[in-house]
Design a protein around this motif. Structure first.
Motif, mmCIF file in Angstrom:
data_model
loop_
_atom_site.group_PDB
_atom_site.id
_atom_site.type_symbol
_atom_site.label_atom_id
_atom_site.label_comp_id
_atom_site.label_asym_id
_atom_site.label_seq_id
_atom_site.Cartn_x
_atom_site.Cartn_y
_atom_site.Cartn_z
ATOM 1 N N GLY A 229 0.940 -0.877 0.019
ATOM 2 C CA GLY A 229 -0.656 0.059 -0.010
ATOM 3 C C GLY A 229 1.406 1.631 0.442
ATOM 4 N N ARG A 230 0.760 2.001 1.544
ATOM 5 C CA ARG A 230 1.232 3.229 0.795
ATOM 6 C C ARG A 230 2.431 3.309 1.473
ATOM 7 N NH1 ARG A 230 -0.663 6.702 6.831
ATOM 8 N NH2 ARG A 230 0.265 5.425 7.821
ATOM 9 N N PHE A 231 3.073 2.653 1.869
ATOM 10 C CA PHE A 231 4.938 1.913 2.438
ATOM 11 C C PHE A 231 5.708 2.015 1.261
ATOM 12 C CE2 PHE A 231 8.211 1.543 5.294
ATOM 13 C CZ PHE A 231 7.870 3.308 6.558
ATOM 14 N N SER A 232 5.857 2.608 0.228
ATOM 15 C CA SER A 232 6.888 2.704 -0.370
ATOM 16 C C SER A 232 7.166 3.672 -1.798
ATOM 17 C CB SER A 232 5.923 1.526 -2.039
ATOM 18 O OG SER A 232 6.822 1.534 -2.788
ATOM 19 N N HIS A 233 7.834 3.672 -2.548
ATOM 20 C CA HIS A 233 8.506 4.441 -2.817
ATOM 21 C C HIS A 233 8.395 4.703 -4.703
ATOM 22 C CE1 HIS A 233 12.027 7.010 -4.197
ATOM 23 N NE2 HIS A 233 11.802 8.057 -3.534
ATOM 24 N N PRO A 234 8.128 5.727 -5.303
ATOM 25 C CA PRO A 234 8.199 5.189 -6.815
ATOM 26 C C PRO A 234 9.077 4.994 -7.586
ATOM 27 C CG PRO A 234 7.914 7.844 -5.913
ATOM 28 C CD PRO A 234 7.598 7.008 -5.089
ATOM 29 N N ILE B 75 -2.620 9.839 2.723
ATOM 30 C CA ILE B 75 -2.240 9.960 3.915
ATOM 31 C C ILE B 75 -0.294 9.598 3.997
ATOM 32 C CG2 ILE B 75 -2.432 10.271 5.919
ATOM 33 C CD1 ILE B 75 -5.777 9.616 5.686
ATOM 34 N N ALA B 76 -0.304 10.407 4.108
ATOM 35 C CA ALA B 76 1.649 10.162 4.440
ATOM 36 C C ALA B 76 1.847 9.533 5.681
ATOM 37 C CB ALA B 76 1.814 11.265 4.299
ATOM 38 N N PRO B 77 3.136 8.386 6.036
ATOM 39 C CA PRO B 77 3.371 7.549 6.773
ATOM 40 C C PRO B 77 4.534 8.718 6.994
ATOM 41 C CG PRO B 77 3.429 6.104 4.871
ATOM 42 C CD PRO B 77 3.215 7.308 3.786
ATOM 43 N N GLU B 78 5.076 8.085 8.215
ATOM 44 C CA GLU B 78 6.206 8.272 8.538
ATOM 45 C C GLU B 78 7.489 7.436 8.102
ATOM 46 O OE1 GLU B 78 6.784 9.601 12.427
ATOM 47 O OE2 GLU B 78 4.305 10.697 12.851
ATOM 48 N N GLY B 79 8.787 8.060 8.123
ATOM 49 C CA GLY B 79 9.697 7.123 7.748
ATOM 50 C C GLY B 79 10.003 6.881 6.143
ATOM 51 N N GLU B 80 11.672 5.730 6.276
ATOM 52 C CA GLU B 80 12.541 5.738 4.934
ATOM 53 C C GLU B 80 11.614 3.883 4.970
ATOM 54 O OE1 GLU B 80 15.419 9.664 5.641
ATOM 55 O OE2 GLU B 80 15.624 7.016 6.317
ATOM 56 N N THR B 81 11.598 3.877 3.384
ATOM 57 C CA THR B 81 11.701 2.908 3.504
ATOM 58 C C THR B 81 13.375 2.177 2.160
ATOM 59 O OG1 THR B 81 10.653 0.817 1.658
ATOM 60 C CG2 THR B 81 10.674 3.290 1.048
ATOM 61 N N PHE B 82 13.233 1.160 2.199
ATOM 62 C CA PHE B 82 14.723 0.220 1.783
ATOM 63 C C PHE B 82 14.754 0.801 0.223
ATOM 64 C CE2 PHE B 82 17.238 -3.171 1.088
ATOM 65 C CZ PHE B 82 18.495 -2.585 1.008
ATOM 66 N N THR B 83 14.869 0.945 -0.681
ATOM 67 C CA THR B 83 15.377 1.210 -2.142
ATOM 68 C C THR B 83 16.911 0.878 -2.430
ATOM 69 O OG1 THR B 83 16.317 3.243 -2.304
ATOM 70 C CG2 THR B 83 13.581 3.274 -1.839
ATOM 71 N N GLU B 84 17.077 0.860 -3.925
ATOM 72 C CA GLU B 84 18.107 0.405 -4.402
ATOM 73 C C GLU B 84 19.378 1.708 -3.991
ATOM 74 O OE1 GLU B 84 18.076 -1.387 -8.162
ATOM 75 O OE2 GLU B 84 16.163 -1.314 -8.104
ATOM 76 N N GLN B 85 19.006 2.091 -4.652
ATOM 77 C CA GLN B 85 19.789 3.803 -3.551
ATOM 78 C C GLN B 85 19.542 3.984 -2.358
ATOM 79 O OE1 GLN B 85 16.971 4.421 -5.972
ATOM 80 N NE2 GLN B 85 18.328 3.529 -7.830
ATOM 81 N N GLY B 86 19.336 2.969 -1.488
ATOM 82 C CA GLY B 86 19.305 3.202 0.170
ATOM 83 C C GLY B 86 17.967 3.637 0.409
ATOM 84 N N LEU B 87 18.024 4.429 1.549
ATOM 85 C CA LEU B 87 17.141 4.507 2.268
ATOM 86 C C LEU B 87 16.242 5.899 1.305
ATOM 87 C CD1 LEU B 87 17.963 3.501 5.883
ATOM 88 C CD2 LEU B 87 16.044 2.935 5.106
ATOM 89 N N ARG B 88 15.302 6.081 1.465
ATOM 90 C CA ARG B 88 14.627 7.248 0.520
ATOM 91 C C ARG B 88 13.073 7.730 1.479
ATOM 92 N NH1 ARG B 88 15.861 8.002 -4.734
ATOM 93 N NH2 ARG B 88 15.140 9.640 -5.452
ATOM 94 N N LYS B 89 13.096 8.723 1.795
ATOM 95 C CA LYS B 89 11.670 8.861 2.864
ATOM 96 C C LYS B 89 10.417 8.595 2.125
ATOM 97 C CE LYS B 89 8.576 13.195 4.395
ATOM 98 N NZ LYS B 89 8.828 12.403 5.405
ATOM 99 N N VAL B 90 9.594 8.260 2.150
ATOM 100 C CA VAL B 90 8.080 7.609 2.312
ATOM 101 C C VAL B 90 6.649 8.562 1.610
ATOM 102 C CG1 VAL B 90 6.294 6.500 2.350
ATOM 103 C CG2 VAL B 90 7.646 5.706 3.001
ATOM 104 N N PRO B 91 7.110 9.054 0.009
ATOM 105 C CA PRO B 91 5.958 10.276 -0.267
ATOM 106 C C PRO B 91 4.176 9.889 0.558
ATOM 107 C CG PRO B 91 6.036 8.770 -1.800
ATOM 108 C CD PRO B 91 6.664 7.687 -1.029
ATOM 109 N N THR B 92 3.433 11.006 0.008
ATOM 110 C CA THR B 92 2.249 11.109 0.310
ATOM 111 C C THR B 92 1.990 10.142 -0.928
ATOM 112 O OG1 THR B 92 1.892 13.308 0.695
ATOM 113 C CG2 THR B 92 0.157 12.322 0.496
ATOM 114 N N PRO B 93 0.524 8.670 -1.004
ATOM 115 C CA PRO B 93 0.409 7.788 -1.880
ATOM 116 C C PRO B 93 -0.882 8.959 -1.925
ATOM 117 C CG PRO B 93 -0.652 7.512 0.271
ATOM 118 C CD PRO B 93 0.166 8.920 0.584
ATOM 119 N N ARG B 94 -1.260 7.916 -3.242
ATOM 120 C CA ARG B 94 -2.410 8.113 -4.395
ATOM 121 C C ARG B 94 -3.869 7.510 -3.482
ATOM 122 N NH1 ARG B 94 -5.228 5.692 -8.373
ATOM 123 N NH2 ARG B 94 -3.364 4.208 -8.695
#
Length: 372
Positions: free
Chosen positions: A110-115, A130-149
């Motif tokens: 769901g919302r806890f991802s990154h483009p 509604i934007a969650p707090e925190g960062e998720t693990f991407t190929e480029q390292g930790l990235r802030k989670v955006p406001t979802p659609r």
């Protein structure tokens, strides 16, 4: 080694749960390890890892993406295309050769991802924007989670179809069943909670509406497997940790309704996170997990911070049919034998939990049967 088998418990005895005859009541919890390439295809390394742990009565696979849209962390597996099915077939074959049982945990974050993890760089989707707090693990390292659609009403059948298709893929891959991940503040849990669901259509507002998607998913998945005896579901009513998600405003009423509705599917088990996943077992005042658990008419699987002592007490008191162990399985592939014999447990350093290769994954030593 001198055996210290606990003769006054059935924790280590075989048991029938749903359609399965399990060797014991100990379950390997789903453990995200982030060791799959970004095509989401597991292989020989994962086959070795799970086969090493096949003495568990039941293995629940690491959370497995049901679609490209469902992905929220780099290097996690999928179960939605032919190559992934073939990769998982290696795993299920290896577990079955060791006389184990394994189910696939079906996951949409769901919302806890990154483009950068989404098809065409799209925003993650959610019940509401509604934007969650925190960062998720991407190929480029930790990235802030955006406001979802926010998902459109017309997209909801497509979400159900993602679960149905993934359940069919899991069956084709040789899994013994599936577990629907409706916990830990991921997509289905985001629909359940009024803190993350502000919708005004038939999937939002009332408790019945917020539970609608979960029940539609369960119905679709059960239909793929013929009945509910090979399908479980995981709930976490008081877990806030993914995105620091607030709890529902009325946990007892909301999850109580959902659990009562689940009874009509005759599921193999209800998997409950008791407390906050991987954290505290404390429960907020006014919430009784025991009362919620009592509403479910089938087998109950307990999880979160269980030790041998807690597991033995749960069986002696009859408060759980199955006990999940998570992190202890990382460094103790033969955890069942270690618990049964009273052997010391190895603790895996945190740096070995996520990412990497076979080191800290498949190279943990087995218990030496000749040790004194």
């Amino acid at each position: 080694m001198t055996k210290t088998y606990h003769a006054d418990t059935d924790l280590f005895d075989s048991v029938t749960i749903g359609a399965w005859q399990l060797a014991n009541r100990i379950v390997m919890a789903p453990l995200t390890r982030c060791r799959v390439k970004n095509d989401g295809i597991p292989g020989a390394l994962q086959a070795t890892y799970y086969a090493q742990r096949a003495s568990a009565g039941l293995i629940i696979s690491e959370a497995t993406n049901i679609s490209p849209q469902g992905r929220g962390y780099a290097f996690t597996p999928g179960i939605f295309n032919d190559a992934q099915v073939a990769g998982w077939k290696q795993v299920t074959d290896a577990v079955h050769q060791q006389h184990g049982k394994i189910v696939c945990q079906l996951w949409h974050v769901g919302r806890f991802s990154h483009p950068s993890l989404q098809p065409d760089g799209a925003l993650p989707v959610a019940p509401s924007a509604i934007a969650p707090e925190g960062e998720t693990f991407t190929e480029q390292g930790l990235r802030k989670v955006p406001t979802p659609r926010a998902l459109e009403t017309g997209e909801m059948p497509g979400i159900v179809e993602q679960y149905r298709h993934a359940a069919a893929c899991a069956k084709q891959a040789g899994f013994d069943g599936v577990e629907i991940h409706a916990a830990n503040c991921y997509l289905l849990d985001q629909f359940i909670r009024d803190s993350t669901n502000r919708r005004t259509d038939q999937y939002g507002g009332s408790i019945e509406n917020r539970a609608r998607l979960v029940l539609e998913v369960v119905e679709a998945v059960v239909a793929i497997w013929g009945d509910g005896s090979r399908v479980g579901i995981r709930l976490a009513p008081v877990t806030p940790n993914t995105g620091n998600t607030p709890l529902d405003s009325n946990v007892m009423a909301t999850y109580g309704y959902l659990i009562e509705q689940l009874n009509r599917f005759n599921l193999a088990y209800l998997h409950f996170v008791e407390g906050a996943t991987g954290m505290s077992r404390e429960v907020p005042e006014g919430i009784s997990l025991e009362k919620l658990r009592a509403l479910f008419l089938g087998p109950y699987m307990a999880n979160n911070g269980y030790t041998l002592e807690l597991a033995l007490a749960a069986r002696r008191n009859g408060t759980a049919e199955l006990i999940c162990f998570g992190r202890p399985f990382i460094a103790n592939p033969d955890l069942v034998e270690r618990l049964k014999s009273g052997a010391a447990l190895t603790e895996a350093p945190r740096e070995t939990w996520y990412g990497g290769d076979e080191h800290g994954y498949t190279d943990w030593p087995l218990l030496d049967a000749n040790a004194s």
